[in-house]
Design a protein around this motif. Sequence first.
Motif, mmCIF file in Angstrom:
data_model
loop_
_atom_site.group_PDB
_atom_site.id
_atom_site.type_symbol
_atom_site.label_atom_id
_atom_site.label_comp_id
_atom_site.label_asym_id
_atom_site.label_seq_id
_atom_site.Cartn_x
_atom_site.Cartn_y
_atom_site.Cartn_z
ATOM 1 N N PHE A 37 0.860 -1.176 0.000
ATOM 2 C CA PHE A 37 0.000 0.000 0.000
ATOM 3 C C PHE A 37 0.900 1.230 0.000
ATOM 4 O O PHE A 37 2.102 1.128 0.273
ATOM 5 N N ARG A 38 0.308 2.381 -0.273
ATOM 6 C CA ARG A 38 1.081 3.620 -0.189
ATOM 7 C C ARG A 38 0.200 4.738 0.334
ATOM 8 O O ARG A 38 -1.024 4.704 0.197
ATOM 9 N N GLN A 39 0.855 5.714 0.946
ATOM 10 C CA GLN A 39 0.134 6.853 1.497
ATOM 11 C C GLN A 39 0.919 8.129 1.223
ATOM 12 O O GLN A 39 2.054 8.276 1.698
ATOM 13 N N VAL A 93 4.777 7.171 1.144
ATOM 14 C CA VAL A 93 5.346 6.146 2.015
ATOM 15 C C VAL A 93 4.715 4.826 1.606
ATOM 16 O O VAL A 93 3.486 4.721 1.522
ATOM 17 N N TYR A 94 5.544 3.852 1.341
ATOM 18 C CA TYR A 94 5.071 2.536 0.898
ATOM 19 C C TYR A 94 5.119 1.555 2.071
ATOM 20 O O TYR A 94 6.152 1.434 2.740
ATOM 21 N N TYR A 95 3.993 0.864 2.256
ATOM 22 C CA TYR A 95 3.844 -0.062 3.371
ATOM 23 C C TYR A 95 3.662 -1.487 2.865
ATOM 24 O O TYR A 95 2.870 -1.739 1.947
ATOM 25 N N CYS A 96 4.347 -2.398 3.497
ATOM 26 C CA CYS A 96 4.169 -3.821 3.252
ATOM 27 C C CYS A 96 3.021 -4.319 4.126
ATOM 28 O O CYS A 96 2.825 -3.827 5.256
ATOM 29 N N ALA A 97 2.264 -5.288 3.619
ATOM 30 C CA ALA A 97 1.099 -5.778 4.349
ATOM 31 C C ALA A 97 0.962 -7.283 4.192
ATOM 32 O O ALA A 97 1.345 -7.844 3.157
ATOM 33 N N ALA A 98 0.399 -7.902 5.208
ATOM 34 C CA ALA A 98 0.141 -9.343 5.165
ATOM 35 C C ALA A 98 -1.282 -9.603 5.630
ATOM 36 O O ALA A 98 -1.758 -8.998 6.597
#
Length: 123
Positions: A37-39, A93-98
Motif C-alpha cells: 500500500f502507499r500513502q 510512504v510505501y507499506y508492506c502488508a500481510a
Amino acid sequence: QVQLAESGGGLVQAGGSLRLSCAASGRTFSSYAMGWFRQAPGKEREFVAAISWTGGSTDYADSVKGRFTISRTNAKNTVYLQMNSLKPEDTAVYYCAATGAIALMTRESVRYWGQGTQVTVSS
C-alpha cells in the motif's frame, strides 16, 4: 505473529526505477497473501499490489499496472515491489502488508503492517 520490515525506498528521478523489499519474520510467512500500500501526504492509504501465498496470483491498482511488479520468495521470507517508469505522483510512504488471502488485501482487512519506506520521485 508476523513482523514486516521494508527497505529500498529513496529519491529517484521521474522515469527511473526502484525495488522495494519486505522481509518478514515468522515461520508462517508462506501462508499469507502479501501486498503493498502507499500513502501520500494528506491522502488516505491506498492499495498498490498484492500476491497470493503461492505467488500464482497477483493484483494491481490501475494506476500502477504495467509499471510495477510484485513478487515473493518464500524461502527468503521476502516480498518485492519492482517499480519502473516512476512518476512524481508515485511519491508516498510505501507499506508492506500481510493478510489471510489476496481477496482480503484491503486497508481494513490487513492483519500486519510494516513501518513504511519513503519513495520520492522528482520531476
